[in-house]
Design a protein around this motif. Sequence first.
Motif, PDB file in Angstrom:
ATOM      1  N   ALA A  36      59.679  25.458 -41.161  1.00  0.00           N
ATOM      2  CA  ALA A  36      60.134  25.657 -42.540  1.00  0.00           C
ATOM      3  C   ALA A  36      61.458  24.935 -42.797  1.00  0.00           C
ATOM      4  CB  ALA A  36      60.275  27.147 -42.842  1.00  0.00           C
ATOM      5  N   LEU A  37      62.231  24.712 -41.735  1.00  0.00           N
ATOM      6  CA  LEU A  37      63.528  24.037 -41.874  1.00  0.00           C
ATOM      7  C   LEU A  37      63.414  22.529 -41.674  1.00  0.00           C
ATOM      8  CD1 LEU A  37      65.754  26.495 -39.780  1.00  0.00           C
ATOM      9  CD2 LEU A  37      65.486  26.414 -42.263  1.00  0.00           C
ATOM     10  N   SER A  38      62.201  22.036 -41.441  1.00  0.00           N
ATOM     11  CA  SER A  38      62.060  20.631 -41.062  1.00  0.00           C
ATOM     12  C   SER A  38      61.874  19.701 -42.253  1.00  0.00           C
ATOM     13  CB  SER A  38      60.885  20.473 -40.085  1.00  0.00           C
ATOM     14  OG  SER A  38      59.665  20.678 -40.772  1.00  0.00           O
ATOM     15  N   ASP A  39      62.145  20.189 -43.437  1.00  0.00           N
ATOM     16  CA  ASP A  39      62.044  19.371 -44.641  1.00  0.00           C
ATOM     17  C   ASP A  39      63.409  19.348 -45.333  1.00  0.00           C
ATOM     18  OD1 ASP A  39      59.969  18.334 -46.943  1.00  0.00           O
ATOM     19  OD2 ASP A  39      61.680  19.434 -47.764  1.00  0.00           O
TER      20      ASP A  39
ATOM     21  N   LEU B  30      69.419  16.656 -40.332  1.00  0.00           N
ATOM     22  CA  LEU B  30      69.171  17.974 -39.738  1.00  0.00           C
ATOM     23  C   LEU B  30      67.686  18.326 -39.781  1.00  0.00           C
ATOM     24  CD1 LEU B  30      72.302  19.614 -41.321  1.00  0.00           C
ATOM     25  CD2 LEU B  30      71.894  19.466 -38.855  1.00  0.00           C
ATOM     26  N   ALA B  31      67.001  17.921 -40.854  1.00  0.00           N
ATOM     27  CA  ALA B  31      65.565  18.206 -40.951  1.00  0.00           C
ATOM     28  C   ALA B  31      64.825  17.526 -39.801  1.00  0.00           C
ATOM     29  CB  ALA B  31      65.018  17.738 -42.303  1.00  0.00           C
ATOM     30  N   ARG B  32      65.264  16.325 -39.421  1.00  0.00           N
ATOM     31  CA  ARG B  32      64.632  15.640 -38.281  1.00  0.00           C
ATOM     32  C   ARG B  32      64.833  16.434 -36.986  1.00  0.00           C
ATOM     33  NH1 ARG B  32      66.152  10.865 -40.854  1.00  0.00           N
ATOM     34  NH2 ARG B  32      68.185  10.828 -39.827  1.00  0.00           N
ATOM     35  N   MET B  33      66.025  16.999 -36.832  1.00  0.00           N
ATOM     36  CA  MET B  33      66.279  17.798 -35.623  1.00  0.00           C
ATOM     37  C   MET B  33      65.429  19.071 -35.632  1.00  0.00           C
ATOM     38  SD  MET B  33      70.412  17.234 -35.484  1.00  0.00           S
ATOM     39  CE  MET B  33      70.747  17.856 -33.835  1.00  0.00           C
ATOM     40  N   PHE B  34      65.356  19.726 -36.786  1.00  0.00           N
ATOM     41  CA  PHE B  34      64.538  20.948 -36.862  1.00  0.00           C
ATOM     42  C   PHE B  34      63.055  20.615 -36.668  1.00  0.00           C
ATOM     43  CE2 PHE B  34      68.202  22.857 -39.296  1.00  0.00           C
ATOM     44  CZ  PHE B  34      68.480  23.820 -38.342  1.00  0.00           C
ATOM     45  N   LYS B  35      62.648  19.444 -37.121  1.00  0.00           N
ATOM     46  CA  LYS B  35      61.247  19.041 -36.928  1.00  0.00           C
ATOM     47  C   LYS B  35      60.922  18.975 -35.429  1.00  0.00           C
ATOM     48  CE  LYS B  35      57.617  16.210 -38.543  1.00  0.00           C
ATOM     49  NZ  LYS B  35      56.657  16.856 -39.366  1.00  0.00           N
ATOM     50  N   ALA B  36      61.892  18.498 -34.658  1.00  0.00           N
ATOM     51  CA  ALA B  36      61.682  18.441 -33.203  1.00  0.00           C
ATOM     52  C   ALA B  36      61.504  19.840 -32.616  1.00  0.00           C
ATOM     53  CB  ALA B  36      62.843  17.718 -32.528  1.00  0.00           C
TER      54      ALA B  36
END
Lengths: 125, 125
Positions: A36-39, B30-36
């Motif tokens: 949910a935080l990845s966007d 930050l979204a890229r980091m959370f995506k990981a």
Amino acid sequence: MSKQMLPVFPAGCCEPMVREPLGEQDAAELARMFKALSDPVRLRLLSLIASHAGGEACVCDLTGPFDVSQPTISHHLKVLREAGLVGSERRGTWVYYRVIPAAMNRLSDLLQAPAQAGVPAGSGT
Amino acid sequence: MSKQMLPVFPAGCCEPMVREPLGEQDAAELARMFKALSDPVRLRLLSLIASHAGGEACVCDLTGPFDVSQPTISHHLKVLREAGLVGSERRGTWVYYRVIPAAMNRLSDLLQAPAQAGVPAGSGT
């Protein structure tokens, strides 16, 4: 009249991951929250809600800053809500959102690491 | 012989998001980091590395606990590395991984929220 209480996030999990490895079930649940935080738009929405005066934001405060349509914002808010990161409450015409501190702190605690960085990984062979 | 230093994560960003809204650029990064972190196997890998004795884990320690192939583990480790969450170093036959504390703490700090939960969102209308 009826004040709707925001959901209280179950305590327990999680120790910082530097202390113990995650189990499969916790990892699956936490991965959904991180998803949910990845966007970028969702992250900005969450930060707008979290930093809004009084800790809550009307959906009417949340559309202006973005170049995306109202239905897209609504979709992103739904994803944040379903991940347990925000709660919502309708009051009169508007829906108000606020972050669920226990959910944020659960993720925050999980990621806490000792502060030192740039340490050599060990002796070479 | 040549000890490879792990990358030191740039300081600066981020205040807890309860204090100020994220800008577009920070949100994208930050979204890229959370995506990981949005995949259960990657989360478990990261927690295995973080909690491993000495703070680092050989890739040879990281395949046993999972029902996925070695190339899949390697792919997930690459995603974590490219997101700036882990650093790696080859020593002899094996590659060793350790978390980058500054990156973890950046995300942890960002998500810190005041502790109270279950507070009514305000008076109804």
